[in-house]
Design an enzyme around this catalytic site. Structure first.
Site, mmCIF file in Angstrom:
data_model
loop_
_atom_site.group_PDB
_atom_site.id
_atom_site.type_symbol
_atom_site.label_atom_id
_atom_site.label_comp_id
_atom_site.label_asym_id
_atom_site.label_seq_id
_atom_site.Cartn_x
_atom_site.Cartn_y
_atom_site.Cartn_z
ATOM 1 N N PHE A 87 17.711 7.180 5.599
ATOM 2 C CA PHE A 87 17.851 7.547 7.007
ATOM 3 C C PHE A 87 19.038 6.839 7.636
ATOM 4 O O PHE A 87 19.817 7.443 8.377
ATOM 5 C CB PHE A 87 16.574 7.223 7.792
ATOM 6 C CG PHE A 87 16.744 7.456 9.267
ATOM 7 C CD1 PHE A 87 16.534 8.714 9.805
ATOM 8 C CD2 PHE A 87 17.155 6.433 10.118
ATOM 9 C CE1 PHE A 87 16.731 8.951 11.157
ATOM 10 C CE2 PHE A 87 17.344 6.656 11.468
ATOM 11 C CZ PHE A 87 17.129 7.923 11.993
ATOM 12 N N LYS A 140 1.459 9.801 6.631
ATOM 13 C CA LYS A 140 0.363 9.019 6.046
ATOM 14 C C LYS A 140 -0.346 8.135 7.065
ATOM 15 O O LYS A 140 -1.386 7.544 6.773
ATOM 16 C CB LYS A 140 0.895 8.195 4.880
ATOM 17 C CG LYS A 140 1.381 9.067 3.726
ATOM 18 C CD LYS A 140 2.147 8.293 2.685
ATOM 19 C CE LYS A 140 2.632 9.228 1.580
ATOM 20 N NZ LYS A 140 3.565 10.277 2.057
ATOM 21 N N GLU A 166 -3.471 7.971 -2.842
ATOM 22 C CA GLU A 166 -2.764 9.238 -2.659
ATOM 23 C C GLU A 166 -3.707 10.329 -2.154
ATOM 24 O O GLU A 166 -4.864 10.420 -2.578
ATOM 25 C CB GLU A 166 -2.140 9.671 -3.988
ATOM 26 C CG GLU A 166 -1.087 10.739 -3.876
ATOM 27 C CD GLU A 166 -0.317 10.915 -5.178
ATOM 28 O OE1 GLU A 166 0.897 11.183 -5.109
ATOM 29 O OE2 GLU A 166 -0.921 10.786 -6.263
#
Length: 337
Positions: free
Chosen positions: A17, A132, A258
């Site tokens: 980023f 998440k 996950e």
């Protein structure tokens, strides 16, 4: 918004980023006063410095430091107008194995940054979140949820300080460090692509769109919003087919922490979520401005009660061919199958 003559600091600025954000700022606002790259990895800083030598880019400053170190962070913020918080421990399985380290960086670092920005008279802060963090089941997501709450609540303790804090939350960034696409591209030479679960889906966004979103928050946030973009999903099996159609797709089982699908807005968030057009905005339960004025200003529409934004229930999906084009356009121009 005009950044010419302004000073910007990016924590974790040597990441994917940071590279994309710096490139955009230099292209559109070449007279920016200062761009401070704050991170703890000297090798990555050295490599980035080769791309932006001081003689040609005197506005870029490389500042070794850790968000865990309040004093160093406070010093780096002297004279800074805007802060982008991208520093984090982000690998799910590594955070599961090293939970205390993840907490120190993602939560302690957020606390330090809030305090330091308030004391340094920074004008605006935008923190990067993750899908998440919505209904988290792993430590990484839990720490980022806490981080989100810290930045949002910071608006309540600013007093007469005009600073605003906001958060942007989006899905997997296509081609970012450690993400699945460069991993599959590398693994396809071995003839086998490891799939943790064949039903898995994820939201996806390009780095360029991620930068757009941060710039949007810098310009339009009133303080306390959590912005979520309307973006497509992909199926992990489609990503594998796009990259390695001849490869064996070997299911290896879920890694620790996950999920099968990711969520960016939960049904519990629907009480505070508004549709702004290109983005959703999850508003704070306590805000320092008038809600009716906010709705009128942004032509905002409250989402239906119980609404949720889930990668497995999305209305927009990228196809195998679209994935290949996105890889070629945004990850590897030499990509082919």
């Amino acid at each position: 918004m005009n950044f010419n003559g302004k000073s910007i600091l990016i924590t974790g600025g040597t990441g994917s980023f940071g590279h994309a954000f710096v490139e955009r700022i230099l292209n559109e606002w070449p007279d920016v006063e200062r761009l401070v790259i704050y991170s703890r990895d000297e090798q990555k800083q050295y490599e980035m410095e080769q791309l932006y030598p001081h003689q040609k880019y005197p506005m870029i400053r490389f500042f070794i430091g850790d968000v865990r170190d309040y004093n160093r962070l406070r010093r780096a913020l002297n004279g800074i107008d805007y802060v982008i918080h991208a520093a984090a421990m982000k690998h799910v399985h590594i955070a599961e194995y090293n939970p205390d380290e993840c907490v120190k960086t993602n939560i302690g670092g957020a606390e330090n940054l809030v305090r330091a920005c308030l004391e340094a008279n920074v004008k605006k802060v935008v923190a990067l979140s993750t899908d998440k963090a919505a209904a988290p089941i792993n430590l990484y997501g839990a720490t980022k949820l806490v981080s989100d709450k810290l930045f949002i609540a910071a608006n309540n303790i600013r007093g007469k300080n005009p600073i605003t804090f906001s958060v942007v939350r989006y899905g997997n960034v296509m081609g970012s460090n450690g993400s699945v696409i460069p991993f599959f591209i590398k693994k396809r030479n071995e003839g086998v692509l490891p799939i943790t679960n064949e039903h898995m889906t994820r939201f996806t966004i390009t780095l360029e769109d991620g930068v757009d979103m941060v710039l949007h928050a810098l310009e339009h946030a009133w303080g306390g919003e959590l912005f979520v973009p309307k973006i497509p999903s992909y199926r992990i099996m489609d990503v594998a087919e796009a990259i390695g159609p001849e490869c064996e797709k070997k299911v290896i089982g879920l890694r620790p922490g996950e999920k099968i699908h990711e969520e960016m807005i939960t049904s519990s968030d629907s009480f505070y979520t508004y549709d702004l057009g290109d983005y959703y905005s999850i508003l704070p339960s306590q805000h320092m401005w008038d809600l009716d004025e906010y709705i009128d200003h942004f032509n905002a529409r409250k989402v239906d009660l119980g609404f949720r934004y889930n990668s497995g229930e999305n209305d927009e999906w990228v196809t195998v061919e679209e994935i290949r084009k996105l890889i070629k356009d945004h990850v590897d121009p030499n990509f082919s199958v």
